[in-house]
Design a protein around this motif. Structure first.
Motif, PDB file in Angstrom:
ATOM      1  N   THR A  27       0.804  -1.232   0.000  1.00  0.00           N
ATOM      2  CA  THR A  27       0.000   0.000   0.000  1.00  0.00           C
ATOM      3  C   THR A  27       0.832   1.274   0.000  1.00  0.00           C
ATOM      4  OG1 THR A  27      -0.112   0.116   2.420  1.00  0.00           O
ATOM      5  CG2 THR A  27      -1.802  -1.197   1.288  1.00  0.00           C
ATOM      6  N   GLY A  28       2.119   1.188   0.374  1.00  0.00           N
ATOM      7  CA  GLY A  28       2.933   2.391   0.534  1.00  0.00           C
ATOM      8  C   GLY A  28       2.860   2.976   1.925  1.00  0.00           C
ATOM      9  N   ARG A  29       2.116   2.318   2.838  1.00  0.00           N
ATOM     10  CA  ARG A  29       2.056   2.731   4.241  1.00  0.00           C
ATOM     11  C   ARG A  29       3.032   1.884   5.048  1.00  0.00           C
ATOM     12  NH1 ARG A  29      -3.875   2.678   6.500  1.00  0.00           N
ATOM     13  NH2 ARG A  29      -2.978   4.169   7.989  1.00  0.00           N
ATOM     14  N   HIS A  30       3.783   2.540   5.923  1.00  0.00           N
ATOM     15  CA  HIS A  30       4.807   1.860   6.708  1.00  0.00           C
ATOM     16  C   HIS A  30       4.695   2.316   8.165  1.00  0.00           C
ATOM     17  CE1 HIS A  30       6.925   1.170   2.774  1.00  0.00           C
ATOM     18  NE2 HIS A  30       6.470   2.387   2.535  1.00  0.00           N
ATOM     19  N   TRP A  31       4.967   1.391   9.084  1.00  0.00           N
ATOM     20  CA  TRP A  31       5.015   1.717  10.504  1.00  0.00           C
ATOM     21  C   TRP A  31       6.353   1.264  11.078  1.00  0.00           C
ATOM     22  CZ3 TRP A  31       0.501   0.445   8.091  1.00  0.00           C
ATOM     23  CH2 TRP A  31      -0.607   1.281   8.308  1.00  0.00           C
ATOM     24  N   TRP A  32       6.808   1.990  12.092  1.00  0.00           N
ATOM     25  CA  TRP A  32       8.088   1.718  12.751  1.00  0.00           C
ATOM     26  C   TRP A  32       7.829   1.539  14.236  1.00  0.00           C
ATOM     27  CZ3 TRP A  32      10.467   4.993  16.406  1.00  0.00           C
ATOM     28  CH2 TRP A  32      11.820   4.723  16.709  1.00  0.00           C
ATOM     29  N   GLY A  33       8.180   0.374  14.768  1.00  0.00           N
ATOM     30  CA  GLY A  33       7.948   0.125  16.183  1.00  0.00           C
ATOM     31  C   GLY A  33       8.222  -1.320  16.511  1.00  0.00           C
ATOM     32  N   ASP A  34       7.399  -1.886  17.381  1.00  0.00           N
ATOM     33  CA  ASP A  34       7.531  -3.271  17.819  1.00  0.00           C
ATOM     34  C   ASP A  34       6.743  -4.155  16.849  1.00  0.00           C
ATOM     35  OD1 ASP A  34       7.804  -5.637  19.161  1.00  0.00           O
ATOM     36  OD2 ASP A  34       6.607  -5.060  20.907  1.00  0.00           O
ATOM     37  N   VAL A  35       7.428  -4.721  15.869  1.00  0.00           N
ATOM     38  CA  VAL A  35       6.767  -5.499  14.818  1.00  0.00           C
ATOM     39  C   VAL A  35       6.256  -6.817  15.402  1.00  0.00           C
ATOM     40  CG1 VAL A  35       7.051  -6.623  12.580  1.00  0.00           C
ATOM     41  CG2 VAL A  35       8.206  -4.454  13.044  1.00  0.00           C
ATOM     42  N   GLN A  36       4.955  -7.071  15.188  1.00  0.00           N
ATOM     43  CA  GLN A  36       4.300  -8.273  15.709  1.00  0.00           C
ATOM     44  C   GLN A  36       3.705  -9.085  14.556  1.00  0.00           C
ATOM     45  OE1 GLN A  36       3.930  -9.102  19.185  1.00  0.00           O
ATOM     46  NE2 GLN A  36       5.491  -7.527  19.410  1.00  0.00           N
ATOM     47  N   GLY A  37       4.537  -9.509  13.648  1.00  0.00           N
ATOM     48  CA  GLY A  37       4.053 -10.328  12.548  1.00  0.00           C
ATOM     49  C   GLY A  37       3.308  -9.522  11.506  1.00  0.00           C
ATOM     50  N   ASP A  38       1.975  -9.409  11.667  1.00  0.00           N
ATOM     51  CA  ASP A  38       1.152  -8.737  10.669  1.00  0.00           C
ATOM     52  C   ASP A  38       0.721  -7.334  11.078  1.00  0.00           C
ATOM     53  OD1 ASP A  38      -0.523  -9.426  12.723  1.00  0.00           O
ATOM     54  OD2 ASP A  38      -2.092 -10.297  11.447  1.00  0.00           O
TER      55      ASP A  38
END
Length: 240
Positions: free
Chosen positions: A204-215
């Protein structure tokens, strides 16, 4: 200690809004972008004001250059993985010597509370989900204005790399006061090319930065959020 990482959102089977759609919500207003930026962020702070707070609600804008002592942390923590670096301009910016940071700071506000997952039913507040995850939700604040989608679009428009950091202190369901920290970026939708067609997919072009929990991505919380925020030179919160 959780090491924050970038996670890119793939299109789910049922579809999702692409980053271009979020940016297009702002349209082309007849006033300059900075005017819209101030109006929308001030409205956000006003909607989040605490009417019974012992201190008045304050709203400030800070334009600074990241200090040399903090710049290595920006590069170490916010550089994206190789496979998505071309789609996240923040990786290029954090390597520059003159990293400029525009901060929206408010106090005497309730912060971004409620669940941190959009698929959890919110029984009371859903500020976090509305601001960080969902797009276009109506704000149910008394005498509040607009929708979260419009106000968010201008934040990414003001950033040369379409990236914001959200550092908030809020009251949890157990009554405790805790910090939350997450990064969000709006790039362009793209296709990931893998060795086999079955592993290739659109994003989608959306990204998040943090504590990645799989999905999905959870924010850094509590002491971890405050420690990373201090390492980046973000303005700290008082204990209360």
């Amino acid at each position: 200690m959780t090491t924050p990482q970038w996670w890119s959102q793939p299109f789910p089977p049922t579809g999702a809004i692409a980053s271009e759609g979020i940016r297009n919500q702002l349209g082309r207003p007849p006033v300059d972008p900075l005017t819209v930026f101030v109006r929308e962020t001030a409205q956000n702070s006003w909607d989040a004001r605490l009417r019974d707070a012992p201190v008045p609600t304050t709203y400030r804008l800070h334009l600074t250059t990241v200090a040399p002592t903090h710049r290595p942390n920006w590069q170490r923590l916010l550089s994206p993985p190789v496979e998505t670096e071309a789609h996240l301009g923040v990786g290029r910016v954090v390597r520059t010597p003159n990293l400029r940071l525009l901060s929206v700071v408010d106090r005497g506000t309730k912060g971004l509370g409620g669940p941190t997952r959009a698929d959890e039913l919110a029984t009371d507040r859903k500020d976090w989900v509305s601001f960080v995850l969902n797009v276009g939700e109506k704000r149910d604040t008394d005498q509040g204005g607009g929708t979260y989608g419009y106000g968010k679009a201008v934040l990414y428009r003001m950033s040369k790399v379409g990236t914001i950091l959200v550092y908030s202190r809020t009251q949890e369901t157990d009554g405790s006061i805790a910090s939350r920290l997450i990064g969000i970026a709006l790039g362009e939708s793209f296709n990931s090319r893998a060795r086999t067609d079955s592993d290739s997919r659109p994003f989608t072009g959306r990204h998040w930065w943090g504590d990645v929990q799989g999905d999905h991505v959870e924010p850094l919380r509590g002491h971890e959020a405050d420690t990373v925020a201090r390492g980046l030179g973000l303005q700290p919160f008082d204990d209360d």
